[in-house]
Design a protein around this motif. Structure first.
Motif, PDB file in Angstrom:
ATOM      1  N   ARG A  85       0.722  -1.152   0.066  1.00  0.00           N
ATOM      2  CA  ARG A  85      -0.133   0.122  -0.176  1.00  0.00           C
ATOM      3  C   ARG A  85       0.981   1.102  -0.156  1.00  0.00           C
ATOM      4  N   THR A  86       0.513   2.212  -1.003  1.00  0.00           N
ATOM      5  CA  THR A  86       1.297   3.352  -1.097  1.00  0.00           C
ATOM      6  C   THR A  86       0.355   4.792  -0.984  1.00  0.00           C
ATOM      7  N   GLY A  87       0.997   5.684  -0.939  1.00  0.00           N
ATOM      8  CA  GLY A  87       0.026   7.151  -0.901  1.00  0.00           C
ATOM      9  C   GLY A  87       0.144   7.335   0.415  1.00  0.00           C
ATOM     10  N   ALA A  88      -0.246   8.663   0.661  1.00  0.00           N
ATOM     11  CA  ALA A  88      -0.547   9.304   1.717  1.00  0.00           C
ATOM     12  C   ALA A  88      -1.580   8.515   2.931  1.00  0.00           C
ATOM     13  N   PHE A  89      -2.715   7.919   2.612  1.00  0.00           N
ATOM     14  CA  PHE A  89      -3.534   7.195   3.236  1.00  0.00           C
ATOM     15  C   PHE A  89      -3.473   5.569   2.960  1.00  0.00           C
ATOM     16  N   GLY A  90      -2.399   5.135   2.223  1.00  0.00           N
ATOM     17  CA  GLY A  90      -2.272   3.704   1.635  1.00  0.00           C
ATOM     18  C   GLY A  90      -3.432   3.166   1.091  1.00  0.00           C
ATOM     19  N   GLN A  91      -4.061   4.126   0.200  1.00  0.00           N
ATOM     20  CA  GLN A  91      -5.225   3.723  -0.614  1.00  0.00           C
ATOM     21  C   GLN A  91      -4.667   3.209  -1.928  1.00  0.00           C
ATOM     22  N   THR A  92      -3.635   3.305  -2.279  1.00  0.00           N
ATOM     23  CA  THR A  92      -3.131   2.705  -3.535  1.00  0.00           C
ATOM     24  C   THR A  92      -2.249   1.441  -3.459  1.00  0.00           C
TER      25      THR A  92
END
Length: 334
Positions: A19-26
């Motif tokens: 999970r990547t991105g600021a909120f782990g959405q990707t």
């Protein structure tokens, strides 16, 4: 030596969702091992070298059935398996055993040395209790420990002694293949030499196959017949150890060899010991994965991934400049 293969790896890949991105959405796929293929003849040893994070340990654990396999398959002693099959097949587990890097965390602190070494025998129901006790004593003596070490606990032993226990445990079921994952990296210099010599002696005596993971070319040179160089999940060069060390074909291999500290600095190679940071396996470079750090890369390198090409019957390397003028001479790392 026989022509029988101790190990065959075909198109093996291991990918993990991250999970990547600021909120782990990707969610992206991290390709730790990417379409790796190689084989190891029975009785020979293969070294895997490369920087930390290149996928050596992930590949080794997948081979040993201790890690996932996304695609491809592994064949040990003539028996092929995928990830699910490896976890179910107890008989196959007897064919490959692992010596782990951290001897302290790989030994159960609540078990005695005798119980640790004898556990594989008990789990696989080998022999009677008396026969297992005799086998444990023999194994401890084989790795340079007296039989009276059996009642001791891991915390009572030194790092080198614990690593000998780990090796005795790996030998208990008489496997055809032993995977040694950085077996001496956590030890001091004098103890490291003892363990390396012990591995070499065991290999020479039993004609057993070893897969040795290390970042140290000197260890690979001493213990192995062949070496495979990994970079960002791929094997970029493979061949007999002496041939690769004397005439490395891939620029990454040349950089690794040149980065080894020399006792004679005035005779050190011309290659820089540092050639930039390892790219993220979440977003590997296009084309040749090494091209952003390669001093001899050409335009083709950034667009087209080079296949593993035969240099000789026993050597392969993945470089567009293989055999070209840029791969030879003192200008390579000028």
């Amino acid at each position: 030596m026989t022509n029988k293969l101790a190990l065959s790896v075909q198109d093996l890949s291991v990918r993990f969702p991250v999970r990547t991105g600021a909120f782990g959405q990707t969610i992206k796929l991290l390709s730790a091992v990417d379409n790796v293929t190689f084989s190891l003849p029975s009785g020979e040893s293969l070294g895997l070298v490369g920087e930390s994070g290149c996928g050596k340990t992930t590949l080794a654990m997948a081979i040993a059935g201790l890690g996932p396999i996304t695609q491809g398959h592994v064949e040990i002693g003539g028996e092929s398996y995928s990830d699910a099959a490896a976890r179910r097949n107890r008989a196959l587990r007897r064919k490959v055993q692992v010596v782990f890097q951290d001897s302290a965390s790989s030994l159960n602190p609540r078990m005695t040395i005798g119980e640790i070494v004898g556990e594989p025998l008990r789990v696989h129901r080998v022999g009677t209790r008396r026969e297992r006790a005799s086998r444990v004593e023999t194994l401890l003596e084989q790795v340079g420990l007296r039989g009276d070490y059996g009642p001791h606990y891991p915390h009572e032993l030194s790092g080198g002694q614990r690593q000998r226990v780990g090796l005795a445990r790996a030998l208990a079921l008489d496997p055809g293949l032993i995977v040694a994952d950085e077996p001496v990296s956590a030890l001091d210099v004098s103890v490291k030499a003892q363990i390396i010599n012990l591995l070499a002696d065991l290999r020479a005596r039993d004609k057993r196959s070893f897969l040795v993971i290390s970042h140290d070319f000197s260890i690979i040179e001493y213990l192995c017949d062949q070496v495979a160089v990994m970079y960002l999940g791929k094997i970029v060069e493979k061949g007999p150890v002496k041939d690769v060390l004397l005439d490395p074909q891939h620029p990454y291999t040349r950089s690794l060899i040149a980065a080894v500290p020399s006792p004679r600095p005035d005779e050190a190679g011309t290659a820089a010991s540092s050639f930039g940071e390892l790219p993220s396996p979440l977003d590997p470079p296009s084309g040749c994965r090494f091209h952003p750090r390669c001093a001899v890369a050409v335009e083709k390198c950034s667009k087209l991934e080079p296949p593993l090409a035969k240099k000789s019957p026993k050597r392969v390397a993945a470089c567009h400049l293989l055999g070209g003028a840029g791969m030879h001479g003192a200008t390579l790392f000028d």
